[in-house]
Design a protein around this motif. Structure first.
Motif, PDB file in Angstrom:
ATOM      1  N   LYS A 167       0.829  -1.196   0.000  1.00 48.80           N
ATOM      2  CA  LYS A 167       0.000   0.000   0.000  1.00 48.80           C
ATOM      3  C   LYS A 167       0.869   1.253   0.000  1.00 48.80           C
ATOM      4  O   LYS A 167       1.985   1.267   0.512  1.00 48.80           O
ATOM      5  CB  LYS A 167      -0.917   0.017   1.224  1.00 48.80           C
ATOM      6  CG  LYS A 167      -2.007  -1.040   1.206  1.00 48.80           C
ATOM      7  CD  LYS A 167      -2.900  -0.915   2.420  1.00 48.80           C
ATOM      8  CE  LYS A 167      -3.956  -2.001   2.453  1.00 48.80           C
ATOM      9  NZ  LYS A 167      -4.908  -1.884   1.316  1.00 48.80           N
ATOM     10  N   ARG A 168       0.295   2.313  -0.545  1.00 47.47           N
ATOM     11  CA  ARG A 168       1.017   3.577  -0.631  1.00 47.47           C
ATOM     12  C   ARG A 168       0.089   4.707  -0.200  1.00 47.47           C
ATOM     13  O   ARG A 168      -1.078   4.763  -0.603  1.00 47.47           O
ATOM     14  CB  ARG A 168       1.497   3.801  -2.073  1.00 47.47           C
ATOM     15  CG  ARG A 168       2.302   5.073  -2.254  1.00 47.47           C
ATOM     16  CD  ARG A 168       2.721   5.216  -3.706  1.00 47.47           C
ATOM     17  NE  ARG A 168       3.480   6.447  -3.912  1.00 47.47           N
ATOM     18  CZ  ARG A 168       3.853   6.907  -5.097  1.00 47.47           C
ATOM     19  NH1 ARG A 168       3.521   6.221  -6.200  1.00 47.47           N
ATOM     20  NH2 ARG A 168       4.538   8.014  -5.208  1.00 47.47           N
ATOM     21  N   ASN A 169       0.594   5.564   0.665  1.00 49.67           N
ATOM     22  CA  ASN A 169      -0.143   6.755   1.118  1.00 49.67           C
ATOM     23  C   ASN A 169      -1.471   6.411   1.785  1.00 49.67           C
ATOM     24  O   ASN A 169      -2.450   7.149   1.668  1.00 49.67           O
ATOM     25  CB  ASN A 169      -0.395   7.716  -0.054  1.00 49.67           C
ATOM     26  CG  ASN A 169       0.902   8.313  -0.581  1.00 49.67           C
ATOM     27  OD1 ASN A 169       1.848   8.529   0.181  1.00 49.67           O
ATOM     28  ND2 ASN A 169       0.949   8.565  -1.882  1.00 49.67           N
ATOM     29  N   PHE A 170      -1.506   5.284   2.471  1.00 50.10           N
ATOM     30  CA  PHE A 170      -2.716   4.919   3.211  1.00 50.10           C
ATOM     31  C   PHE A 170      -2.864   5.821   4.434  1.00 50.10           C
ATOM     32  O   PHE A 170      -1.899   6.093   5.152  1.00 50.10           O
ATOM     33  CB  PHE A 170      -2.636   3.458   3.640  1.00 50.10           C
ATOM     34  CG  PHE A 170      -3.791   3.014   4.500  1.00 50.10           C
ATOM     35  CD1 PHE A 170      -5.007   2.669   3.920  1.00 50.10           C
ATOM     36  CD2 PHE A 170      -3.673   2.946   5.883  1.00 50.10           C
ATOM     37  CE1 PHE A 170      -6.074   2.256   4.711  1.00 50.10           C
ATOM     38  CE2 PHE A 170      -4.728   2.535   6.669  1.00 50.10           C
ATOM     39  CZ  PHE A 170      -5.934   2.189   6.085  1.00 50.10           C
ATOM     40  N   ASN A 174       4.632  10.119   4.564  1.00 52.17           N
ATOM     41  CA  ASN A 174       3.585   9.192   4.920  1.00 52.17           C
ATOM     42  C   ASN A 174       4.204   8.013   5.660  1.00 52.17           C
ATOM     43  O   ASN A 174       5.286   7.544   5.306  1.00 52.17           O
ATOM     44  CB  ASN A 174       2.844   8.678   3.677  1.00 52.17           C
ATOM     45  CG  ASN A 174       1.779   7.648   4.015  1.00 52.17           C
ATOM     46  OD1 ASN A 174       2.036   6.451   3.970  1.00 52.17           O
ATOM     47  ND2 ASN A 174       0.592   8.123   4.375  1.00 52.17           N
ATOM     48  N   LEU A 175       3.521   7.563   6.709  1.00 51.25           N
ATOM     49  CA  LEU A 175       3.970   6.419   7.484  1.00 51.25           C
ATOM     50  C   LEU A 175       2.824   5.437   7.603  1.00 51.25           C
ATOM     51  O   LEU A 175       1.692   5.826   7.926  1.00 51.25           O
ATOM     52  CB  LEU A 175       4.434   6.849   8.875  1.00 51.25           C
ATOM     53  CG  LEU A 175       4.840   5.713   9.835  1.00 51.25           C
ATOM     54  CD1 LEU A 175       6.092   5.010   9.317  1.00 51.25           C
ATOM     55  CD2 LEU A 175       5.057   6.265  11.240  1.00 51.25           C
ATOM     56  N   LYS A 212       6.197   0.929   6.360  1.00 53.87           N
ATOM     57  CA  LYS A 212       6.875   1.596   5.254  1.00 53.87           C
ATOM     58  C   LYS A 212       6.589   3.079   5.359  1.00 53.87           C
ATOM     59  O   LYS A 212       5.578   3.501   5.938  1.00 53.87           O
ATOM     60  CB  LYS A 212       6.458   1.048   3.887  1.00 53.87           C
ATOM     61  CG  LYS A 212       5.044   1.358   3.478  1.00 53.87           C
ATOM     62  CD  LYS A 212       4.678   0.680   2.156  1.00 53.87           C
ATOM     63  CE  LYS A 212       5.505   1.165   0.988  1.00 53.87           C
ATOM     64  NZ  LYS A 212       5.082   2.472   0.464  1.00 53.87           N
ATOM     65  N   GLY A 213       7.482   3.843   4.825  1.00 57.13           N
ATOM     66  CA  GLY A 213       7.305   5.280   4.891  1.00 57.13           C
ATOM     67  C   GLY A 213       8.097   6.002   3.835  1.00 57.13           C
ATOM     68  O   GLY A 213       9.063   5.471   3.258  1.00 57.13           O
ATOM     69  N   GLU A 214       7.658   7.215   3.560  1.00 58.69           N
ATOM     70  CA  GLU A 214       8.345   8.099   2.627  1.00 58.69           C
ATOM     71  C   GLU A 214       8.430   9.492   3.232  1.00 58.69           C
ATOM     72  O   GLU A 214       7.521   9.934   3.941  1.00 58.69           O
ATOM     73  CB  GLU A 214       7.606   8.172   1.284  1.00 58.69           C
ATOM     74  CG  GLU A 214       7.556   6.863   0.516  1.00 58.69           C
ATOM     75  CD  GLU A 214       6.897   7.026  -0.851  1.00 58.69           C
ATOM     76  OE1 GLU A 214       6.424   8.149  -1.147  1.00 58.69           O
ATOM     77  OE2 GLU A 214       6.863   6.040  -1.614  1.00 58.69           O
ATOM     78  N   PHE A 215       9.529  10.171   2.950  1.00 59.04           N
ATOM     79  CA  PHE A 215       9.691  11.554   3.392  1.00 59.04           C
ATOM     80  C   PHE A 215      10.271  12.361   2.248  1.00 59.04           C
ATOM     81  O   PHE A 215      11.329  12.029   1.702  1.00 59.04           O
ATOM     82  CB  PHE A 215      10.612  11.647   4.604  1.00 59.04           C
ATOM     83  CG  PHE A 215      10.823  13.050   5.086  1.00 59.04           C
ATOM     84  CD1 PHE A 215       9.833  13.701   5.816  1.00 59.04           C
ATOM     85  CD2 PHE A 215      11.999  13.739   4.791  1.00 59.04           C
ATOM     86  CE1 PHE A 215      10.012  15.003   6.252  1.00 59.04           C
ATOM     87  CE2 PHE A 215      12.189  15.046   5.222  1.00 59.04           C
ATOM     88  CZ  PHE A 215      11.190  15.681   5.957  1.00 59.04           C
ATOM     89  N   MET A 249      -0.723   7.442   8.262  1.00 59.23           N
ATOM     90  CA  MET A 249      -0.899   8.881   8.474  1.00 59.23           C
ATOM     91  C   MET A 249       0.087   9.648   7.611  1.00 59.23           C
ATOM     92  O   MET A 249       1.182   9.176   7.301  1.00 59.23           O
ATOM     93  CB  MET A 249      -0.668   9.243   9.942  1.00 59.23           C
ATOM     94  CG  MET A 249       0.730   8.923  10.461  1.00 59.23           C
ATOM     95  SD  MET A 249       0.996   9.427  12.177  1.00 59.23           S
ATOM     96  CE  MET A 249       0.918  11.203  12.009  1.00 59.23           C
ATOM     97  N   ASN A 250      -0.342  10.845   7.178  1.00 60.50           N
ATOM     98  CA  ASN A 250       0.532  11.769   6.478  1.00 60.50           C
ATOM     99  C   ASN A 250       1.115  12.765   7.461  1.00 60.50           C
ATOM    100  O   ASN A 250       0.518  13.058   8.515  1.00 60.50           O
ATOM    101  CB  ASN A 250      -0.228  12.521   5.390  1.00 60.50           C
ATOM    102  CG  ASN A 250      -0.510  11.643   4.180  1.00 60.50           C
ATOM    103  OD1 ASN A 250       0.176  10.645   3.952  1.00 60.50           O
ATOM    104  ND2 ASN A 250      -1.532  11.997   3.414  1.00 60.50           N
ATOM    105  N   GLY A 251       2.271  13.295   7.112  1.00 65.28           N
ATOM    106  CA  GLY A 251       2.847  14.357   7.919  1.00 65.28           C
ATOM    107  C   GLY A 251       1.987  15.604   7.863  1.00 65.28           C
ATOM    108  O   GLY A 251       1.215  15.814   6.914  1.00 65.28           O
TER     109      GLY A 251
END
Length: 979
Positions: free
Chosen positions: A169-172, A208-209, A321-324, A200-202
């Protein structure tokens, strides 16, 4: 199965199902405008279509299936073959029991590459590349893309049959909880599952985490709890009559001759004698299956009372998973997985033959120059026994099921950990990059029960009367261990004469608990660049290039007794292996023509990968494809690839691992002292075979114990070379958008052909037997061990071990057609959905050696020519109902088995009828909650009787549990809640 909408329900059992064009169209225009990477390509493109067939399973499909493990859903697709390992076929595995793997095209799980987000995932099987789906949480998956056909040019080794790409999943955002309980109609196979996903999004939208925590339990199913498997049985034709008409006739009971009360042999100088004990402790003749001529009932042992059809499996998983976003152009990301899996196998107690202890057992001893009798040996043996080993002392031999100790089995704890981090972003508007590094490991700690300490057992059997009261308890008639050092180490005399006669102390002294520790590691580093360097008249040219480095290690460490072979089995030394590989790749996608008559689009693809392995040296893989859109309705695609697969660690370095093969035919059976054919001549070169013939009127005969007592060891080969697969696919996609009635109809048809040269396999035990005895290749005789002439005339010359080692064989081949069709329409105020996926196997074969004849397998059990899955569903308001039918076409027993065992070339003699399994589902939405209910195998379809002695039999299940459902009707209910 979980239910959400009828559309998702209809898709649930039909993976196989939809081609990439249909998937891309279904996602809507917004997703079409995003540059995406499609499985099978590294190029980011606005066009999500592919020259190779890609089938998609969405998150909604997974949620609607109700499965605890993704493997269960994937296997409904006809493009997947029988799993190498699952809950229902691994009870007898010495390691990796309960692991869940998949296998595209029946070419082996080691030729199916499983990826997570387009990157490799650590194996769950020591020495192998097969990924354990127990370690990937289903509720954390956005979709699964399955590309059939070679993909080594894109992803490297192991993608010979295709790729299963699990996309997380992405950006859940939000919270999603799922809880489920289930049970079979028989009250077993109990299932519990709970999952929580949070995202959650920042606050500034720069990251997103996501986190998923899930746990599941799947209970055991025992053979004794199914009527068809509760009693040891066998094929009457294979084991008794030798008549082809009796192939599927069940001989029941067909007990083991290794009984808990023991079977004892002595010699009176003229013949071999044997006896056993009844429940009252009286000596009686041995009659394995009864009734004996003197009225004695069956004295054999029912192994099915202990065996397991499905092993219990507990799972706990934590994934995140997460993105920053560093800025508008660059993003750092990470993925982490941890999974803890527990499994427990159970099988019958150890079948001990005194030959496992070194041969004959003394009935008397010399102690300080005085001949002393073992007081535990009964008079029947002592008075009739003679000296058979030349030491001047009487001796005897026996077989015994060691039920006084413990059932055999193992408890395993597997831990899988994966951590990946990287950075990706845009270099320019049309150029992007991706770089990552990952480290993963799987470790297994296993403890086993039921083995026997050979040295301790011999000490315990060497018992004398305590005439000198050496233990000081005042009893001068009791039996004690003869050896004083052994007594100091806890030796207790063993009374083996009768059931449950071993004292608890003796059992503890004899028992040899086992252990196994394995560890697999994988280190990945990679980077790629994708962009559009220039444009042609038909559009921009896309390219991708990059490099990757991978290192893998694997080790297996056994306990000391197992390593030295002192637990009544063969020695299994510790083994370890490793390799690394450096690879570089380049890929080009070029639009050749556009907007011409009969050519809406015409795109070409080309990819090349060069690798350097520390084990096999240089490898080259490449791929080419054409994607031709005639108009908005018809699209034609073609792909040709050359894939390489380097041998994995087990294929190279595996130490001998014991197995118990079934369905083998001894070529010497029925041969005579006077036969002049090549097989008879070759068989008479073995002294044990000649001794058997002399004792049986000049004919080689086998007893039931002989037929049930064949074992063997599998081992690796460090001299292997890489194999090469050539894959061709040609297909058509039909999406008639111009016809209103068919606007939601999609049809795909793809022809496929995969040929593997120098395929890394084992030639096969039956092939080795046939070659050794009259087949013209005596080199295979080195893998065959027969029992010696002095073991006794009834068992002399019988097969004891048939070993196998990995080799570059003649090759594998599979050819067939995949067809899928989907249709949806509004009906009576609701939405009706339907989908069918069908696979027809035209031809499949393997060759044991380059010179061997092709062994065709199309249509045989596990490789049915016809397979399909049909989904029908209806959704109205908050209510959804659906039905999924999975079909396995009429099949046949292995033709080589039928020919060698019965001389039959008529495949109808081994016919196994088709089977269809119906799953029913329903769901109802209540605000943010959803209640769902399902019945799997709703019609309680019984598995076909592929019984012991027949090829494909799963020990304990009395069918092929890799293919057919041996558990029966199952129910489940669940609740899903979202915030």
């Amino acid at each position: 199965m979980h239910k959400r909408t009828l559309l998702s329900t209809a898709a649930a059992a039909a993976l196989g199902l939809i081609a990439s064009s249909a998937f891309a169209q279904a996602q809507g225009n917004a997703q079409q405008l995003e540059r995406v990477e499609v499985t099978g390509s590294r190029i980011l493109s606005l066009n999500a279509e592919s020259a190779a067939p890609i089938q998609v399973l969405s998150a909604a499909d997974i949620a609607a299936s109700g499965v605890a493990n993704l493997q269960e859903l994937l296997l409904k697709s006809p493009v997947f073959g029988t799993p190498a390992i699952s809950r229902t076929n691994s009870n007898f595995s010495t390691s990796s029991a309960g692991v869940s793997t998949v296998d595209l095209r029946n070419l082996g799980s080691n030729r199916t590459l499983v990826l997570v987000n387009g990157r490799r995932y650590v194996s769950g099987v020591p020495g192998d590349t097969a990924v354990d789906f127990n370690t990937i949480p289903a509720d954390f998956i956005e979709r699964v893309e399955v590309m059939t056909g070679g993909a080594s040019s894109t992803y490297g080794s192991d993608a010979v049959a295709g790729v299963v790409n699990v996309i997380l999943k992405r950006n859940f955002q939000g919270l999603r909880m799922d809880a489920q309980m289930g049970v079979s109609e028989e009250g077993d196979d109990k299932k519990k599952k709970v999952s929580v996903t949070f995202g959650m999004n920042g606050s500034d939208g720069q990251g997103n985490l996501m986190v998923n925590l899930s746990a599941s339990q799947q209970g055991a199913v025992y053979s004794r709890d199914r009527d068809f498997a509760a009693v040891d049985q066998a094929s009457l034709g294979a084991f008794v009559t030798g008549d082809v008409k009796d192939v599927f006739t069940i001989a029941r009971p067909f007990y083991s001759s290794f009984a808990p009360q023991g079977r004892f042999f002595y010699s009176d100088g003229t013949a071999t004698r044997n006896f056993t004990y009844n429940a009252a402790g009286q000596q009686i003749p041995f009659s394995t299956n009864g009734p004996a001529g003197d009225g004695v009932g069956a004295t054999g042992y029912n192994r099915s009372a202990v065996r397991t059809i499905a092993i219990p499996t507990d799972r706990l998983m934590l994934a995140s998973k997460g993105e920053f976003n560093l800025n508008d152009s660059h993003t750092v990301f990470f993925e982490s997985n941890y999974a803890a899996t527990k499994t427990k196998t159970q099988l019958e107690p150890y079948p001990l033959d005194s030959t496992d202890l070194g041969g004959l057992i003394p009935a008397e001893f010399m102690v300080n120059g005085v001949k002393m009798r073992n007081p535990l040996v009964p008079d029947t043996i002592y008075n009739n026994a003679i000296d058979r080993d030349g030491d001047g002392l009487k001796d005897y031999n026996f077989t015994r099921r060691m039920s006084d100790i413990e059932n055999r089995g193992n408890k395993a704890q597997r831990d899988t950990f994966r951590l990946l981090g990287g950075v990706k972003g845009e270099i320019t508007k049309t150029w992007s990059y991706d770089a990552y590094a990952a480290h993963s490991f799987t470790k297994e700690g296993q403890t086993g029960t039921g083995q026997v300490n050979v040295m301790n057992f011999m000490n315990a059997l060497s018992a004398v009367a305590d005439v000198n009261d050496v233990n000081g308890n005042g009893n001068r008639t009791e039996a004690i261990c003869k050896d004083a050092i052994a007594r100091d180490q806890g030796c207790v005399a063993a009374n083996i004469f009768g059931a449950n006669t071993l004292s608890a102390a003796a059992a503890r002294y004899i028992h040899a608990p086992s252990s196994l520790n394995t560890r697999i590691t994988q280190t990945l580093v990679g980077a790629s660049v994708s962009g559009e360097p220039f444009s042609l008249p038909a559009g921009p040219v896309g390219v991708a290039f990059g490099a990757e480095y991978r290192k893998e290690t694997s080790s297996m460490e056994f306990d000391a007794l197992t390593q030295t072979g002192l637990n009544a089995g063969n020695a299994l030394p510790n083994t370890a292996g490793k390799f690394d590989v450096q690879e570089a790749f380049v890929e080009v996608r070029a639009p050749l023509l556009k907007n011409l008559p009969l050519v809406k689009t015409l795109d070409a693809q080309l990819a090349v990968r060069q690798g350097k392995y520390s084990t096999v040296g240089d490898t080259t893989s490449w791929n080419s494809g054409l994607d031709w859109g005639l108009n908005s309705t018809f699209r034609v695609r073609a792909n040709y690839s050359v894939s390489t697969r380097a041998p994995n660690i087990a294929e190279l370095y595996q130490a001998p691992s014991q197995t118990f093969p079934t369905g083998l035919v001894d070529p010497c059976l029925g041969k005579t002292l006077t036969g002049t054919d090549a097989v008879s001549v070759a068989c008479r070169l073995v002294p044990g075979v000649v001794a058997n013939m002399n004792a049986n009127g000049g004919v080689f005969k086998l007893t039931q114990a002989d037929l049930q007592g064949v074992s063997g060891f599998d081992s690796g080969n460090p001299n292997l070379d890489a194999e090469q697969g050539k894959s061709t696919t040609i297909g058509i996609v039909v999406t008639p958008k111009g016809i209103d009635l068919l606007k939601d109809f999609t049809f795909t048809a793809d022809y496929y052909k995969i040929k593997i040269k120098d395929a890394i396999n084992t030639p096969g035990r039956q092939y080795a037997l046939n070659q050794c005895y009259g087949g013209g290749n005596t080199s295979f005789c080195q893998y065959i061990t027969r029992r010696p002439a002095d073991i006794g005339p009834n068992s002399a010359g019988s097969l004891e071990f048939i070993n196998e080692t990995s080799a570059n064989t003649g090759g594998d081949f599979v050819e067939g057609v995949d067809v899928t069709a989907t249709y949806r329409t509004r009906l009576f105020g609701g939405m009706f959905n339907s989908r069918i996926a069908y696979t027809y196997i035209m031809k499949a074969y393997n060759q044991a050696t380059p010179q061997a004849e092709r062994d065709f397998s199309q249509g045989e059990v596990g490789n049915a020519r016809n397979r399909w899955v049909l989904n029908l569903g209806y959704n109205i308001g908050n209510l959804g109902v659906a039905a999924t039918t999975t079909y396995f076409g009429q099949s046949y027993l292995d033709d080589v088995f039928m020919r060698d065992n019965f001389g039959s070339t008529n495949k109808m003699d081994g016919k196994v009828k088709s089977r269809a399994y119906l799953d029913l589902q329903a769901n109802y939405k209540l605000g943010k909650s959803e209640v769902y209910f399902g019945i799997d195998n709703a019609t309680a379809t019984k598995a076909p009787p592929i019984i012991s002695g027949l090829p494909g039999n799963t020990t304990g299940a009395e069918t092929n549990a890799s293919v057919y459902d041996a558990i029966g009707r199952r129910y489940y209910v669940g609740l899903r809640y979202s915030l």
